[in-house]
Write an enzyme that holds these catalytic residues in place. Structure first.
Site, PDB file in Angstrom:
ATOM      1  N   SER A 117       0.825  -1.207   0.000  1.00 36.43           N
ATOM      2  CA  SER A 117       0.000   0.000   0.000  1.00 36.43           C
ATOM      3  C   SER A 117       0.855   1.251   0.000  1.00 36.43           C
ATOM      4  CB  SER A 117      -0.870  -0.030   1.260  1.00 36.43           C
ATOM      5  OG  SER A 117      -1.478   1.209   1.466  1.00 36.43           O
ATOM      6  N   TYR A 141      -1.724  -0.022  10.352  1.00 40.34           N
ATOM      7  CA  TYR A 141      -2.004  -0.695   9.078  1.00 40.34           C
ATOM      8  C   TYR A 141      -0.806  -0.552   8.133  1.00 40.34           C
ATOM      9  CZ  TYR A 141      -3.734  -1.288   4.332  1.00 40.34           C
ATOM     10  OH  TYR A 141      -3.855  -1.676   3.020  1.00 40.34           O
ATOM     11  N   LYS A 145       1.934  -3.522   6.628  1.00 38.56           N
ATOM     12  CA  LYS A 145       2.304  -3.771   5.225  1.00 38.56           C
ATOM     13  C   LYS A 145       3.812  -3.627   5.033  1.00 38.56           C
ATOM     14  CE  LYS A 145      -1.748  -4.670   3.546  1.00 38.56           C
ATOM     15  NZ  LYS A 145      -2.048  -5.911   2.839  1.00 38.56           N
TER      16      LYS A 145
HETATM   17  N1  LIG Z   1      -8.778  -1.129  -1.399  1.00 36.05           N
HETATM   18  C1  LIG Z   1      -7.707  -0.333  -1.505  1.00 36.05           C
HETATM   19  O1  LIG Z   1      -7.800   0.824  -1.945  1.00 36.05           O
HETATM   20  C2  LIG Z   1      -6.353  -0.851  -1.085  1.00 36.05           C
HETATM   21  C3  LIG Z   1      -5.252   0.023  -1.149  1.00 36.05           C
HETATM   22  C4  LIG Z   1      -3.993  -0.460  -0.781  1.00 36.05           C
HETATM   23  C5  LIG Z   1      -3.832  -1.784  -0.388  1.00 36.05           C
HETATM   24  N2  LIG Z   1      -4.916  -2.608  -0.305  1.00 36.05           N
HETATM   25  C6  LIG Z   1      -4.710  -4.005   0.126  1.00 36.05           C
HETATM   26  O2  LIG Z   1      -5.264  -4.850  -0.854  1.00 36.05           O
HETATM   27  C7  LIG Z   1      -5.779  -6.047  -0.261  1.00 36.05           C
HETATM   28  C8  LIG Z   1      -7.223  -6.238  -0.694  1.00 36.05           C
HETATM   29  O3  LIG Z   1      -7.966  -5.085  -0.348  1.00 36.05           O
HETATM   30  P1  LIG Z   1      -9.561  -5.084  -0.504  1.00 36.05           P
HETATM   31  O4  LIG Z   1     -10.002  -3.666  -0.553  1.00 36.05           O
HETATM   32  O5  LIG Z   1      -9.951  -6.030  -1.588  1.00 36.05           O
HETATM   33  O6  LIG Z   1      -9.969  -5.681   0.924  1.00 36.05           O
HETATM   34  P2  LIG Z   1     -11.207  -6.636   1.310  1.00 36.05           P
HETATM   35  O7  LIG Z   1     -11.423  -6.458   2.777  1.00 36.05           O
HETATM   36  O8  LIG Z   1     -12.354  -6.400   0.388  1.00 36.05           O
HETATM   37  O9  LIG Z   1     -10.624  -8.090   1.028  1.00 36.05           O
HETATM   38  C9  LIG Z   1      -9.762  -8.746   1.928  1.00 36.05           C
HETATM   39  C10 LIG Z   1     -10.212 -10.193   2.016  1.00 36.05           C
HETATM   40  O10 LIG Z   1      -9.318 -10.911   2.888  1.00 36.05           O
HETATM   41  C11 LIG Z   1     -10.083 -11.817   3.658  1.00 36.05           C
HETATM   42  N3  LIG Z   1      -9.318 -12.151   4.864  1.00 36.05           N
HETATM   43  C12 LIG Z   1      -8.973 -11.333   5.894  1.00 36.05           C
HETATM   44  N4  LIG Z   1      -8.268 -12.025   6.813  1.00 36.05           N
HETATM   45  C13 LIG Z   1      -8.157 -13.300   6.350  1.00 36.05           C
HETATM   46  C14 LIG Z   1      -7.529 -14.475   6.841  1.00 36.05           C
HETATM   47  N5  LIG Z   1      -6.889 -14.490   8.012  1.00 36.05           N
HETATM   48  N6  LIG Z   1      -7.599 -15.599   6.105  1.00 36.05           N
HETATM   49  C15 LIG Z   1      -8.267 -15.607   4.909  1.00 36.05           C
HETATM   50  N7  LIG Z   1      -8.878 -14.529   4.397  1.00 36.05           N
HETATM   51  C16 LIG Z   1      -8.825 -13.384   5.116  1.00 36.05           C
HETATM   52  C17 LIG Z   1     -11.382 -11.100   3.933  1.00 36.05           C
HETATM   53  O11 LIG Z   1     -12.445 -11.954   4.279  1.00 36.05           O
HETATM   54  C18 LIG Z   1     -11.627 -10.356   2.606  1.00 36.05           C
HETATM   55  O12 LIG Z   1     -12.411 -11.148   1.724  1.00 36.05           O
HETATM   56  C19 LIG Z   1      -5.584  -5.874   1.239  1.00 36.05           C
HETATM   57  O13 LIG Z   1      -4.395  -6.535   1.600  1.00 36.05           O
HETATM   58  C20 LIG Z   1      -5.426  -4.364   1.409  1.00 36.05           C
HETATM   59  O14 LIG Z   1      -4.640  -4.059   2.529  1.00 36.05           O
HETATM   60  C21 LIG Z   1      -6.175  -2.172  -0.645  1.00 36.05           C
END
Ligand SMILES: NC(=O)c1ccc[n+]([C@@H]2O[C@H](COP(=O)([O-])OP(=O)(O)OC[C@H]3O[C@@H](n4cnc5c(N)ncnc54)[C@H](O)[C@@H]3O)[C@@H](O)[C@H]2O)c1
Length: 328
Positions: A117, A141, A145
């Protein structure tokens, strides 16, 4: 050989799994559904409800499905929650992340794409932010990362686990089948569209006195389809023998909160009420990626990340799924 997608029932993971399946790549999704949606995993994709730190399960999946690479999305991703409950974030994102890496290493999986991120940079010292910008996160957070990035680097040196760590800026937009649903929602575009649909009365605008042209904070929005494609290109890059890399995923262009709201008014034809609120602590005025390296290393360029296209696809998806996945 198949690809393990952890967190594949979440927002970005579901779109990436969809793109991989369309490209004919065998995909296996592992998600504990703590924050995801079972309905967001395609019917033809093997789905396992379980946690990334269930090492016996991960090893069994690798063996049974002949998995040779992993895209690791699974994590908790709320900045505010991480400030209030750092232990939950270090436990889920770091401790469980290490358990996953160990199971993959023990099973002979050698290629991994990691969801990092722009939060790893913290308060920007210069804009646009390149990969060599100092990393000093402003919340747990972001630290979780950054810790994982350091761990990946050590695992590459010690165990030969090669990786691409993708530092996303602001993911937004939708594919035809999958869109953004978080509970609670903290991301601007779904919040703006919820106000447009009358689900909420107004959108809070946190800070209107930033040193930006209209006083509101500027962010780099990247279409989730462009993000998904970058993961596929990263896997291709690793399969060609590419060395481990840290790569920004943004467009190099920022839009202010008010520009986003005005674009949403144009797309929806609806008035969207706003309410001015004080700045939130730790919210920088601008976050914009230098995204040159993604082009050079992966051959990636954003193709869908025009603001109107991002909001247009998000609007189509939430109009077609007014109750989210519950209605599907
Ligand atoms: N959305 C953004 O703008 C953004 C920006 C930077 C980084 N990220 C990173 O991208 C990734 C995905 O983001 P997102 O927005 O799709 O999040 P999201 O919350 O929609 O998806 C994350 C998924 O991980 C699953 N999960 C959490 N803990 C778990 C575990 N212990 N075992 C199995 N599954 C587990 C959740 O059930 C969920 O389905 C994350 O790592 C987030 O930190 C997202």
């Amino acid at each position: 050989m198949a690809i393990l997608v952890t967190g594949g029932a979440g927002y970005i993971g579901s779109v990436t799994a969809e793109l991989l399946s369309e490209a004919g790549a065998p995909v296996v999704v592992l998600d504990n559904l703590s924050r995801g949606h079972r309905e967001s995993v395609g019917g033809d994709v093997p789905f396992y409800q379980g946690s990334i730190d269930d090492q016996a399960l991960v090893k069994r999946l690798v063996r049974d499905h002949k998995i040779d690479s992993c895209i690791h999305f699974a994590a908790y991703a709320y900045v505010g929650e991480s400030v209030a409950q750092p232990s939950l974030y270090f436990e889920t994102n770091v401790r469980k992340g290490i358990a996953l890496l160990d199971a993959l290493r023990d099973s002979g999986v050698r290629n991994l794409v990691f969801s990092s991120s722009c939060a790893t940079y913290g308060e920007p010292r210069s804009i646009p932010i390149s990969e060599s910008h100092p990393q000093w996160p402003t919340n747990p957070y972001g630290w979780s990362k950054l810790f994982m990035e350091r761990i990946l680097d050590a695992y590459d040196r010690a165990y030969g686990l090669r990786f691409v760590s993708l530092r996303y800026f602001n993911a937004a937009g939708a594919s035809k089948r999958h869109g953004e649903i978080h509970d609670p929602e903290t991301h601007l575009i779904p919040l703006v569209l919820a106000a447009a649909r009358g689900k909420t009365r107004f959108v809070s605008v946190f800070g209107n006195d930033y040193p930006t042209p209209d006083g509101t904070a500027i962010r780099d929005y990247i279409h989730v389809l462009d993000l998904g494609r970058a993961h596929i290109l990263s896997l291709d890059y690793l399969e060609r023998g590419g060395r481990s890399e840290f790569i920004n995923l943004g467009t190099g262009h920022g839009y202010s909160v008010m520009e986003v709201i005005n674009a949403a008014r144009a797309v929806t034809g609806l008035s969207i009420e706003t309410r001015a609120e004080p700045r939130r602590p730790g919210d920088p005025s601008r976050l914009i990626a230098d995204s040159q390296k993604a082009g050079e290393v992966l051959g990636w360029q954003p193709a869908h990340s025009d603001l109107l296209a991002i909001i247009g696809t998000a609007w189509e998806w939430c109009s077609a799924n007014p109750e989210g996945y519950r209605g599907s």
